[in-house]
Design an enzyme around this catalytic site. Structure first.
Site, mmCIF file in Angstrom:
data_model
loop_
_atom_site.group_PDB
_atom_site.id
_atom_site.type_symbol
_atom_site.label_atom_id
_atom_site.label_comp_id
_atom_site.label_asym_id
_atom_site.label_seq_id
_atom_site.Cartn_x
_atom_site.Cartn_y
_atom_site.Cartn_z
ATOM 1 N N HIS A 44 0.850 -1.202 0.000
ATOM 2 C CA HIS A 44 0.000 0.000 0.000
ATOM 3 C C HIS A 44 0.877 1.242 0.000
ATOM 4 O O HIS A 44 2.086 1.155 0.220
ATOM 5 C CB HIS A 44 -0.945 0.010 1.210
ATOM 6 C CG HIS A 44 -0.275 0.138 2.552
ATOM 7 N ND1 HIS A 44 0.190 -0.951 3.263
ATOM 8 C CD2 HIS A 44 0.032 1.222 3.306
ATOM 9 C CE1 HIS A 44 0.718 -0.536 4.410
ATOM 10 N NE2 HIS A 44 0.655 0.785 4.457
ATOM 11 N N GLU A 76 -3.709 4.039 1.929
ATOM 12 C CA GLU A 76 -3.922 4.379 3.338
ATOM 13 C C GLU A 76 -3.905 5.901 3.453
ATOM 14 O O GLU A 76 -3.012 6.551 2.894
ATOM 15 C CB GLU A 76 -2.781 3.769 4.175
ATOM 16 C CG GLU A 76 -2.863 4.100 5.660
ATOM 17 C CD GLU A 76 -1.706 3.489 6.468
ATOM 18 O OE1 GLU A 76 -0.735 3.003 5.860
ATOM 19 O OE2 GLU A 76 -1.792 3.515 7.710
#
Ligand code: CO
Length: 140
Positions: free
Chosen positions: A80, A131
């Site tokens: 991520h 995120e």
């Protein structure tokens, strides 16, 4: 809307092995201690670079959310990316208003930097798990 790139998350079957790559091969010198985040199901270790960080994550426990990723990517891989936002609730509501899927309940959780985070589904982010993290009030 998004601010600084805070870190890139890299999943690995072994933080100890991954650290060798960043330290011994790439020459990183600022590598934190590995610590567990049981409620997130991960071990975490930050490699600090001049302009950002690499967040090494290793499964913690049988229910770790990254077991599936490592099953598909046994050697580990980029998992991520994390951008800072000024206000996590405003960011979450903005993502939802724009039709993006916020993972889990959507209630922010406390992330590895001690500030609230959410994750946005890769299907809405060009295939990248994103995120969003509230900027620390007291940057390290
Ligand atoms: Co992260």
């Amino acid at each position: 809307m998004i601010g600084k790139l805070n870190h890139v998350g890299v999943a690995t079957p072994s933080i100890d092995e991954a650290v060798k790559v960043y330290r011994d091969v790439l020459g990183a010198t600022e590598i934190g201690e590995k610590f567990s985040m049981p409620e997130q199901g991960v071990w975490v270790c930050f490699v600090t670079l001049p302009n950002s960080q690499i967040e090494l994550i290793e499964p913690y426990g049988e229910a770790s959310p990254i077991h599936g990723f490592l099953a598909k990517n046994p050697a580990g891989g980029q998992h991520h990316i994390c951008f800072e936002v000024a206000d996590i609730i405003a960011a979450r509501d903005d993502m939802r208003a724009k039709g993006a899927t916020v993972l889990g309940t959507g209630e922010p959780r406390i992330g590895a930097h001690g500030t609230p985070v959410i994750f946005v589904h890769p299907k809405n982010m060009g295939g990248v798990l994103v995120e969003l993290m509230e900027t620390p009030k007291d940057p390290h």
